[in-house]
Scaffold this motif. Sequence first.
Motif, PDB file in Angstrom:
ATOM      1  N   VAL A 129       0.868  -1.193   0.000  1.00  0.00           N
ATOM      2  CA  VAL A 129       0.000   0.000   0.000  1.00  0.00           C
ATOM      3  C   VAL A 129       0.900   1.238   0.000  1.00  0.00           C
ATOM      4  N   ALA A 130       0.673   2.122  -0.950  1.00  0.00           N
ATOM      5  CA  ALA A 130       1.548   3.306  -1.071  1.00  0.00           C
ATOM      6  C   ALA A 130       1.084   4.458  -0.188  1.00  0.00           C
ATOM      7  N   SER A 131      -0.218   4.698  -0.128  1.00  0.00           N
ATOM      8  CA  SER A 131      -0.708   5.881   0.603  1.00  0.00           C
ATOM      9  C   SER A 131      -1.034   5.547   2.059  1.00  0.00           C
ATOM     10  N   TRP A 132      -2.322   5.422   2.385  1.00  0.00           N
ATOM     11  CA  TRP A 132      -2.661   5.145   3.790  1.00  0.00           C
ATOM     12  C   TRP A 132      -3.532   3.894   3.882  1.00  0.00           C
ATOM     13  N   LEU A 133      -3.618   3.350   5.084  1.00  0.00           N
ATOM     14  CA  LEU A 133      -4.445   2.163   5.321  1.00  0.00           C
ATOM     15  C   LEU A 133      -5.873   2.611   5.613  1.00  0.00           C
ATOM     16  N   LYS A 134      -6.831   1.915   5.042  1.00  0.00           N
ATOM     17  CA  LYS A 134      -8.239   2.351   5.154  1.00  0.00           C
ATOM     18  C   LYS A 134      -8.811   2.257   6.582  1.00  0.00           C
ATOM     19  N   GLU A 135      -8.493   1.165   7.275  1.00  0.00           N
ATOM     20  CA  GLU A 135      -9.013   0.909   8.628  1.00  0.00           C
ATOM     21  C   GLU A 135     -10.545   0.910   8.680  1.00  0.00           C
ATOM     22  N   THR A 136     -11.161   0.253   7.715  1.00  0.00           N
ATOM     23  CA  THR A 136     -12.629   0.174   7.690  1.00  0.00           C
ATOM     24  C   THR A 136     -13.119  -1.241   8.008  1.00  0.00           C
ATOM     25  N   GLY A 137     -12.182  -2.151   8.249  1.00  0.00           N
ATOM     26  CA  GLY A 137     -12.555  -3.570   8.435  1.00  0.00           C
ATOM     27  C   GLY A 137     -12.677  -3.986   9.895  1.00  0.00           C
ATOM     28  N   ALA A 138     -12.294  -5.234  10.161  1.00  0.00           N
ATOM     29  CA  ALA A 138     -12.418  -5.816  11.510  1.00  0.00           C
ATOM     30  C   ALA A 138     -11.610  -5.005  12.529  1.00  0.00           C
ATOM     31  N   PHE A 139     -11.985  -5.153  13.799  1.00  0.00           N
ATOM     32  CA  PHE A 139     -11.423  -4.332  14.882  1.00  0.00           C
ATOM     33  C   PHE A 139     -10.375  -5.125  15.667  1.00  0.00           C
ATOM     34  N   TYR A 140      -9.184  -4.548  15.809  1.00  0.00           N
ATOM     35  CA  TYR A 140      -8.084  -5.179  16.552  1.00  0.00           C
ATOM     36  C   TYR A 140      -7.544  -4.150  17.549  1.00  0.00           C
ATOM     37  N   ARG A 141      -7.815  -4.328  18.818  1.00  0.00           N
ATOM     38  CA  ARG A 141      -7.296  -3.363  19.796  1.00  0.00           C
ATOM     39  C   ARG A 141      -5.903  -3.796  20.239  1.00  0.00           C
ATOM     40  N   VAL A 142      -4.903  -3.022  19.820  1.00  0.00           N
ATOM     41  CA  VAL A 142      -3.503  -3.333  20.144  1.00  0.00           C
ATOM     42  C   VAL A 142      -3.149  -2.662  21.472  1.00  0.00           C
ATOM     43  N   GLU A 143      -2.389  -3.369  22.322  1.00  0.00           N
ATOM     44  CA  GLU A 143      -1.941  -2.756  23.577  1.00  0.00           C
ATOM     45  C   GLU A 143      -0.424  -2.847  23.682  1.00  0.00           C
ATOM     46  N   ILE A 144       0.195  -1.713  24.034  1.00  0.00           N
ATOM     47  CA  ILE A 144       1.612  -1.701  24.375  1.00  0.00           C
ATOM     48  C   ILE A 144       1.693  -1.559  25.896  1.00  0.00           C
ATOM     49  N   ALA A 145       2.229  -2.571  26.567  1.00  0.00           N
ATOM     50  CA  ALA A 145       2.366  -2.521  28.023  1.00  0.00           C
ATOM     51  C   ALA A 145       3.849  -2.590  28.365  1.00  0.00           C
ATOM     52  N   LEU A 146       4.356  -1.529  28.982  1.00  0.00           N
ATOM     53  CA  LEU A 146       5.770  -1.493  29.380  1.00  0.00           C
ATOM     54  C   LEU A 146       5.882  -1.711  30.879  1.00  0.00           C
ATOM     55  N   HIS A 147       6.722  -2.668  31.261  1.00  0.00           N
ATOM     56  CA  HIS A 147       6.955  -2.913  32.681  1.00  0.00           C
ATOM     57  C   HIS A 147       8.441  -3.184  32.884  1.00  0.00           C
ATOM     58  N   LYS A 148       9.084  -2.315  33.662  1.00  0.00           N
ATOM     59  CA  LYS A 148      10.536  -2.419  33.896  1.00  0.00           C
ATOM     60  C   LYS A 148      11.296  -2.577  32.570  1.00  0.00           C
ATOM     61  N   ASP A 149      10.940  -1.715  31.612  1.00  0.00           N
ATOM     62  CA  ASP A 149      11.583  -1.636  30.286  1.00  0.00           C
ATOM     63  C   ASP A 149      11.309  -2.837  29.372  1.00  0.00           C
ATOM     64  N   GLU A 150      10.448  -3.752  29.790  1.00  0.00           N
ATOM     65  CA  GLU A 150      10.062  -4.831  28.868  1.00  0.00           C
ATOM     66  C   GLU A 150       8.742  -4.437  28.211  1.00  0.00           C
ATOM     67  N   ALA A 151       8.732  -4.469  26.882  1.00  0.00           N
ATOM     68  CA  ALA A 151       7.518  -4.117  26.124  1.00  0.00           C
ATOM     69  C   ALA A 151       6.772  -5.398  25.767  1.00  0.00           C
ATOM     70  N   LEU A 152       5.480  -5.372  26.037  1.00  0.00           N
ATOM     71  CA  LEU A 152       4.610  -6.508  25.720  1.00  0.00           C
ATOM     72  C   LEU A 152       3.562  -5.991  24.737  1.00  0.00           C
ATOM     73  N   LEU A 153       3.509  -6.585  23.549  1.00  0.00           N
ATOM     74  CA  LEU A 153       2.552  -6.143  22.537  1.00  0.00           C
ATOM     75  C   LEU A 153       1.503  -7.214  22.303  1.00  0.00           C
ATOM     76  N   THR A 154       0.243  -6.838  22.545  1.00  0.00           N
ATOM     77  CA  THR A 154      -0.854  -7.805  22.449  1.00  0.00           C
ATOM     78  C   THR A 154      -2.006  -7.234  21.634  1.00  0.00           C
ATOM     79  N   ILE A 155      -2.879  -8.142  21.172  1.00  0.00           N
ATOM     80  CA  ILE A 155      -4.153  -7.732  20.559  1.00  0.00           C
ATOM     81  C   ILE A 155      -5.254  -8.368  21.405  1.00  0.00           C
ATOM     82  N   ASP A 156      -6.241  -7.560  21.788  1.00  0.00           N
ATOM     83  CA  ASP A 156      -7.333  -8.037  22.642  1.00  0.00           C
ATOM     84  C   ASP A 156      -8.331  -8.840  21.812  1.00  0.00           C
ATOM     85  N   THR A 157      -8.533 -10.119  22.169  1.00  0.00           N
ATOM     86  CA  THR A 157      -9.443 -10.976  21.400  1.00  0.00           C
ATOM     87  C   THR A 157     -10.887 -10.919  21.910  1.00  0.00           C
TER      88      THR A 157
END
Length: 378
Positions: A129-157
Amino acid sequence: MDQQVTLIATAAMGLEAIVSKEVKELGYENVQVENGRVVFTADVSAIPRANLWLRTADRVKLLVGKFKAVTFDDLFEKTKALPWENFITEDGEFPVVGKSVKSKLYSVPDCQSIVKKAIVERLKKKYGVASWLKETGAFYRVEIALHKDEALLTIDTSGSGLHKRGYRVGQGEAPLKETLAAALVQVTNWHPDEPFVDPFCGSGTIAIEAALIGQNIAPGFNREFASEDWSFIPQKAWDEAFQEAEECANYDQPLNITGSDIDPDLIDIAKNNAMEAGLGDLVTWKQMQVRDFKPKQENGYLVSNPPYGERMGERPEVEEMYRDLGVIMRDHPSWSVYVLTSHEGFEKLYGKEATKKRKLFNGFIKTDYYQYFGKKIR
């Protein structure tokens, strides 16, 4: 369906061991218990099954990756290196939420926008994709959780928290979360053929959760989940999970469950909630005060979350109720009694030391779960 994923079932403090037991009962192995979460690896069919069946977990999150991040560059590059295209479709909508505890990267808005930017770059490249992402489809809530400098990346199901079973049409002033109510029942040795009573039932949550457990009804059977729209989970996995829930339910199991409360309005709410849960007349509801409670059978279970007397004016009245309960139950030694309260003088007022105590949090209130094991009459 053999794609392996790592899932995190989040849990309220003190409930991790109960959530872990539930995960294992679903047949998943390699289960790790950590503070506030239970981590396990399984194929993607575990996403529908865990969401449908976990009674005491708050949410089920999909782990995309974890790494150490002490600079924004670290965060950007390591996020971008993760295989987001395995989960998020080209038109997927993916807001990013975040939290940071004891980490050098403490600005949550900055972390959120960096993670968002990194995922956008990765997906644009992968999908051409050259321009931008549409973001009109399914919903994925991404979370960045930092604890003592460790990054945890999750998607809420899950979407809405798993405590939202879909049956609560009304509630009292301080409702007990359905997940905690289920845990209170699961800690006991109650069997569905034994009497079960909650004499301070409020809007009926403990009694309703006991009925769902008693008939082995999946707690998520009456609701929807965010991940139902995700293309990497085959529709077959959802169909089979709902089919399994239907087949495992034992609607013919007779139950002897009673909920009572002094407030007639709460009894009406409890009745409506039970009807909404599909339990009809399976639970008996009574308007009465605790001093009028007289067990008529042996070997019963009393499980309750009575008022705590946190407000000064209510304290003498609440303490009187605890005394009344102790006097009544003294005459019924075959009954097991389980009471959740923040009142530190409960045992003294009840007139007996608990067999066992368990520290739990009801929301932000630190409580003890007082357990009195009855002497069974066979």
